[in-house]
Design a protein around this motif. Structure first.
Motif, mmCIF file in Angstrom:
data_model
loop_
_atom_site.group_PDB
_atom_site.id
_atom_site.type_symbol
_atom_site.label_atom_id
_atom_site.label_comp_id
_atom_site.label_asym_id
_atom_site.label_seq_id
_atom_site.Cartn_x
_atom_site.Cartn_y
_atom_site.Cartn_z
ATOM 1 N N ILE A 98 42.783 52.369 41.991
ATOM 2 C CA ILE A 98 41.870 52.667 41.070
ATOM 3 C C ILE A 98 41.815 54.205 40.889
ATOM 4 O O ILE A 98 41.410 54.623 39.632
ATOM 5 N N GLU A 99 41.604 54.879 41.909
ATOM 6 C CA GLU A 99 41.509 56.347 41.856
ATOM 7 C C GLU A 99 43.013 56.880 41.203
ATOM 8 O O GLU A 99 42.689 57.954 40.580
ATOM 9 N N LYS A 100 44.198 56.654 41.383
ATOM 10 C CA LYS A 100 45.389 57.055 41.238
ATOM 11 C C LYS A 100 45.925 56.673 39.532
ATOM 12 O O LYS A 100 46.306 57.580 38.817
ATOM 13 N N TYR A 101 45.586 55.561 39.464
ATOM 14 C CA TYR A 101 45.995 54.966 37.864
ATOM 15 C C TYR A 101 45.048 54.538 37.084
ATOM 16 O O TYR A 101 43.700 54.478 37.397
ATOM 17 N N GLU A 102 44.977 54.618 35.685
ATOM 18 C CA GLU A 102 44.082 54.390 34.852
ATOM 19 C C GLU A 102 43.913 52.695 34.578
ATOM 20 O O GLU A 102 44.376 51.924 33.613
ATOM 21 N N VAL A 103 43.223 52.152 35.611
ATOM 22 C CA VAL A 103 42.835 50.695 35.684
ATOM 23 C C VAL A 103 41.647 50.502 35.975
ATOM 24 O O VAL A 103 40.681 51.157 36.235
ATOM 25 N N ASP A 104 41.109 49.160 35.374
ATOM 26 C CA ASP A 104 39.674 48.942 35.145
ATOM 27 C C ASP A 104 39.465 48.451 36.667
ATOM 28 O O ASP A 104 39.872 47.195 37.006
ATOM 29 N N PRO A 105 38.519 48.931 37.314
ATOM 30 C CA PRO A 105 38.161 48.399 38.710
ATOM 31 C C PRO A 105 37.218 46.937 38.733
ATOM 32 O O PRO A 105 37.477 46.189 39.618
ATOM 33 N N ASP A 106 36.928 46.703 37.591
ATOM 34 C CA ASP A 106 36.515 45.267 37.315
ATOM 35 C C ASP A 106 37.427 44.090 36.922
ATOM 36 O O ASP A 106 37.167 43.031 36.824
ATOM 37 N N HIS A 107 38.739 44.585 36.750
ATOM 38 C CA HIS A 107 39.899 43.738 36.319
ATOM 39 C C HIS A 107 40.994 43.643 37.176
ATOM 40 O O HIS A 107 41.951 44.063 36.574
ATOM 41 N N VAL A 108 40.871 43.645 38.369
ATOM 42 C CA VAL A 108 41.571 43.574 39.357
ATOM 43 C C VAL A 108 42.071 42.101 40.044
ATOM 44 O O VAL A 108 41.313 41.321 40.258
ATOM 45 N N THR A 109 43.472 41.733 39.964
ATOM 46 C CA THR A 109 44.020 40.699 40.177
ATOM 47 C C THR A 109 45.109 40.854 41.270
ATOM 48 O O THR A 109 46.042 41.674 41.167
ATOM 49 N N LEU A 110 44.963 39.874 42.180
ATOM 50 C CA LEU A 110 46.055 40.016 43.322
ATOM 51 C C LEU A 110 47.025 38.937 43.141
ATOM 52 O O LEU A 110 46.512 37.702 42.962
ATOM 53 N N LEU A 111 48.185 39.035 43.215
ATOM 54 C CA LEU A 111 49.106 38.003 42.965
ATOM 55 C C LEU A 111 50.109 38.010 44.161
ATOM 56 O O LEU A 111 50.941 39.052 44.487
ATOM 57 N N GLY A 112 50.186 36.730 45.076
ATOM 58 C CA GLY A 112 50.766 36.896 46.284
ATOM 59 C C GLY A 112 51.673 35.839 46.358
ATOM 60 O O GLY A 112 51.679 34.816 45.771
ATOM 61 N N PHE A 113 52.807 35.858 46.955
ATOM 62 C CA PHE A 113 53.784 34.916 47.480
ATOM 63 C C PHE A 113 53.886 34.799 49.122
ATOM 64 O O PHE A 113 53.975 35.537 49.734
ATOM 65 N N SER A 114 53.581 33.535 49.338
ATOM 66 C CA SER A 114 53.870 33.048 50.804
ATOM 67 C C SER A 114 53.006 34.013 51.687
ATOM 68 O O SER A 114 51.690 34.061 51.596
ATOM 69 N N GLN A 115 53.587 35.001 52.611
ATOM 70 C CA GLN A 115 52.612 35.705 53.450
ATOM 71 C C GLN A 115 51.655 36.425 52.416
ATOM 72 O O GLN A 115 50.659 36.857 53.048
ATOM 73 N N GLY A 116 52.196 36.988 51.355
ATOM 74 C CA GLY A 116 51.513 37.883 50.273
ATOM 75 C C GLY A 116 50.272 37.061 49.909
ATOM 76 O O GLY A 116 49.096 37.388 49.621
ATOM 77 N N THR A 117 50.441 35.639 49.773
ATOM 78 C CA THR A 117 49.257 34.806 49.353
ATOM 79 C C THR A 117 48.170 34.875 50.564
ATOM 80 O O THR A 117 47.017 34.812 50.128
ATOM 81 N N ILE A 118 48.867 34.724 51.730
ATOM 82 C CA ILE A 118 47.833 34.522 52.876
ATOM 83 C C ILE A 118 46.891 35.710 53.063
ATOM 84 O O ILE A 118 45.580 35.717 53.243
ATOM 85 N N LEU A 119 47.541 37.036 52.712
ATOM 86 C CA LEU A 119 46.973 38.142 52.728
ATOM 87 C C LEU A 119 45.806 38.268 51.623
ATOM 88 O O LEU A 119 44.777 38.819 51.617
ATOM 89 N N SER A 120 46.384 37.855 50.284
ATOM 90 C CA SER A 120 45.440 38.006 48.960
ATOM 91 C C SER A 120 44.136 37.213 49.366
ATOM 92 O O SER A 120 43.319 37.691 48.889
ATOM 93 N N LEU A 121 44.554 35.860 49.743
ATOM 94 C CA LEU A 121 43.142 35.177 49.933
ATOM 95 C C LEU A 121 42.158 35.893 51.156
ATOM 96 O O LEU A 121 41.270 35.746 50.808
ATOM 97 N N ALA A 122 42.902 36.304 52.137
ATOM 98 C CA ALA A 122 42.123 37.104 53.293
ATOM 99 C C ALA A 122 41.415 38.248 52.650
ATOM 100 O O ALA A 122 40.244 38.512 53.014
#
Length: 214
Positions: A98-122
């Motif tokens: 959020i600090e480095k790129y021009e992105v909206d802090p209210d519109h953040v999506t995590l997309l994970g696969f397998s271990q990445g999903t376990i971490l996304s949900l955590a």
């Protein structure tokens, strides 16, 4: 000068002017930041896309968010301490993005696969204020890596899409089937789908998650 992120990553800017919604990708065990990033061209161009590389290098190649000890006497054993460290590293990385790129802090999506999903949900359950959406492919909720007292968090702004292969030979579908009731118990908006595939993403799964995101 804007500082580097704590994790190596691939980046595709949005085609919008100003702050854009962002999708942050977390790959699976033994993969790297290029894996899910190959989906980037298929995702709407209004999203900035950042694919993170997990911090633990594996031999001969690939990376992990935490070690899995397949030869453990009781079957697979996850290193939950490493997983918690990665959970907080990702949460911190969201702030850095959020600090480095021009992105909206209210519109953040995590997309994970397998271990990445376990971490996304955590991350979502431990720090729901940082996220709007989670797309969790072929994973499940590991309660052992959630922040203490997480159930008192405000989840009213969080939306979760979870999907799994009905013949997944790596993560049993029974584990994934607990995700929706677990999240609904916390009053989290959740959609769960199954597809007749193994440990992977079916084309119709990809169409459905794009529609859900829309």
């Amino acid at each position: 000068m804007k500082k580097q992120l704590s994790l190596e990553h691939n980046y595709r800017p949005s085609d919008l002017n100003g702050k854009s919604p962002v999708i942050i990708m977390l790959h699976g065990y033994g993969s790297d930041e290029n894996d899910l990033f190959s989906f980037a061209t298929e995702l709407p161009s209004k999203y900035a896309i950042i694919s993170l590389k997990a911090p633990i290098p594996m031999q001969p190649f690939g990376n992990a968010w935490y070690n899995i000890y397949f030869d453990n006497a009781n079957g697979k054993f996850s290193d939950d301490e490493q997983a918690i460290a990665s959970r907080d590293l990702i949460a911190n990385c969201i702030d850095e993005i959020i600090e480095k790129y021009e992105v909206d802090p209210d519109h953040v999506t995590l997309l994970g696969f397998s271990q990445g999903t376990i971490l996304s949900l955590a991350v979502a359950l431990s720090y729901p204020e940082k996220l709007r959406n989670v797309i969790g492919l072929s994973g499940y909720v590991n309660e052992g890596i959630l922040k203490e007292g997480y159930e008192k968090n405000d989840f009213s702004g969080l939306h979760i899409y979870s999907s799994h292969g009905s013949v997944d030979q790596v993560i049993p579908v029974d584990w994934a089937r607990k995700t929706e009731p677990f999240l609904k118990e916390l009053n989290i908006d959740c959609t769960y789908s199954e597809f007749p595939v193994g440990h992977g993403v079916a084309p119709q799964n990809f169409y459905e998650l794009k529609e859900w995101l829309g």
